[in-house]
Each structure stands twice: as structure tokens, then as C-alpha cells.
Scaffold this motif. Structure first.
Motif, short mmCIF file in Angstrom:
data_model
loop_
_atom_site.label_atom_id
_atom_site.label_comp_id
_atom_site.label_asym_id
_atom_site.label_seq_id
_atom_site.Cartn_x
_atom_site.Cartn_y
_atom_site.Cartn_z
N ASP A 1 17.57 -23.29 18.95
CA ASP A 1 16.38 -22.67 18.39
C ASP A 1 16.20 -21.62 19.45
O ASP A 1 15.48 -20.51 19.17
N TYR B 1 29.97 -28.86 12.57
CA TYR B 1 30.14 -27.96 13.50
C TYR B 1 31.42 -28.37 14.19
O TYR B 1 32.36 -27.41 14.74
N SER C 1 28.19 -20.95 22.39
CA SER C 1 27.27 -20.08 22.01
C SER C 1 27.70 -18.65 21.47
O SER C 1 26.90 -17.96 20.65
N THR D 1 24.42 -21.40 16.03
CA THR D 1 23.49 -22.03 14.92
C THR D 1 22.92 -23.27 15.37
O THR D 1 21.99 -23.74 14.89
N LEU E 1 30.14 -20.18 16.64
CA LEU E 1 29.09 -20.92 15.68
C LEU E 1 28.11 -21.87 16.24
O LEU E 1 27.12 -21.95 15.58
N GLU F 1 25.52 -31.91 10.11
CA GLU F 1 25.23 -30.57 10.91
C GLU F 1 26.37 -30.77 12.26
O GLU F 1 27.28 -29.96 12.50
#
Length: 192
Positions: A162, A138, A153, A159, A156, A134
Motif C-alpha cells: 500500500d 505472486y 519491491s 503490487t 511484481l 494473491e
């Protein structure tokens, strides 16, 4: 009206300031961003925001100069702009599953009066637990090499999170517009 100057060459800050619909200039501040010994992340962000504004205000009469800086941290461990893919990977591995505070400072200096306004707008971000794949996908997709903490933010990078909380959603992007609009109104600029 005084000339409005953004003491930053950040495309993100420029795009945010354009939301106000005011004419402004952009200038590159020459500022040493090295933290002082035992300087806390929040104190560093404020000091640098003021220093960036002052670097331009000292040479521009009739100006309102805006400086801003962002420092990401876990406790007193500071995460700046990674600059390289390897450092972006390392930052995101460190932030994986952690609560990170992004301290975004903004300062406005009136070059005529010498008046300095500054404030700090923290944003609390909880990164989800990230896999190596990941992180690599990214970073390859967004190349966040010029962003404190290696995550955009507004793109992408959302993602990777949380949760986030703070008083101003634009602070995490790099220029807290709610605080800035208050400062500019204090200088007599009409914002609706």
C-alpha cells in the motif's frame, strides 16, 4: 585505488553496485547469520553487515570491502529469507495488512587502515491485505525465496504494498546506495 570488493553473492546487490560504474570484485563471506539472544532486528542487520565485510577484509590487503544485510520485522519478530515456497506463503500471510520495517545495513571496511564505517537505513512498508490466491500467484510468479520478507519491491512484489517510506529507495532492494556513496567518498573514491 584500493580494490573494491562486494562481500555478497546477491545478484540484487551486485546489480545495484554496478550503477556506480566502478570496477569491483564479488566474494562470498562465510558468516553465521543466527541472531544472538535478545538481539534486536536493527542490531542484527548492522552486526551482520560488518561481519560480512570483515570476513573478506581480514584476508584481502589493499581493499575496501562492502558488506550489507537486511532484516525485515514486525516489532521484534524477524523475517529472513524464506528459502521455501511454504515459508514464503507463511511470511506473506503474516505481513498481510501489516506495517513492516526492513532494516538494511551497509558497512565499508578499509583492510589497510582497519577503518569501519556502517549505517542502518530503515524502510517502512505497509503491506495491503492479501488474499491466499494473491499470495500464491505472486510467489509462483516471482519465487522470492532469497529475499527477506518474501517480496521483491523492484519487481511484481510492488503490487503487494500500500505504501513505503524511507530515505533511500535502493535500501529496500538490499544495498542503500546513498549511504554507500557517502562512505566511498569518505575513502577518497570519486563518485561524480
Amino acid at each position: 585505488m584500493n580494490t573494491l570488493i562486494l562481500a555478497s553473492t546477491s545478484a540484487y546487490r551486485k546489480q545495484l553496485l554496478e550503477r556506480f560504474g566502478l570496477p569491483f570484485e564479488v566474494a562470498r563471506p562465510e558468516t553465521d547469520e543466527t541472531p544472538l539472544p535478545d538481539e534486536t532486528p536493527d542490531a542484527l542487520a548492522i552486526r551482520l553487515a560488518i561481519a560480512k565485510a570483515r570476513a573478506i577484509a581480514d584476508h584481502k590487503p589493499n581493499a575496501l570491502v562492502i558488506g550489507s544485510d537486511q532484516v525485515a520485522c514486525i516489532g521484534n519478530e524477524i523475517f529472513g529469507k524464506p528459502g521455501t515456497i511454504e515459508r514464503a506463503h507463511a511470511q506473506l500471510r503474516r505481513m498481510s495488512g501489516q506495517d513492516v520495517i526492513f532494516h538494511t545495513a551497509v558497512a565499508v571496511i578499509n583492510s589497510d587502515t582497519g577503518k569501519v564505517q556502517s549505517t542502518l537505513v530503515p524502510t517502512h512498508v505497509r503491506f495491503r491485505t492479501l488474499t491466499t490466491d494473491e499470495i500464491e500467484r505472486y510467489v509462483a510468479a516471482e519465487l522470492p525465496l532469497d529475499c527477506a520478507g518474501s517480496a521483491k519491491s523492484e519487481g511484481l512484489g510492488i503490487t503487494l504494498l500500500d505504501a513505503l517510506s524511507g530515505d533511500d529507495p535502493t535500501a529496500l532492494i538490499g544495498l542503500p546506495l546513498i549511504a554507500l556513496s557517502r562512505m566511498l567518498r569518505n575513502e577518497g573514491i570519486a563518485l561524480p
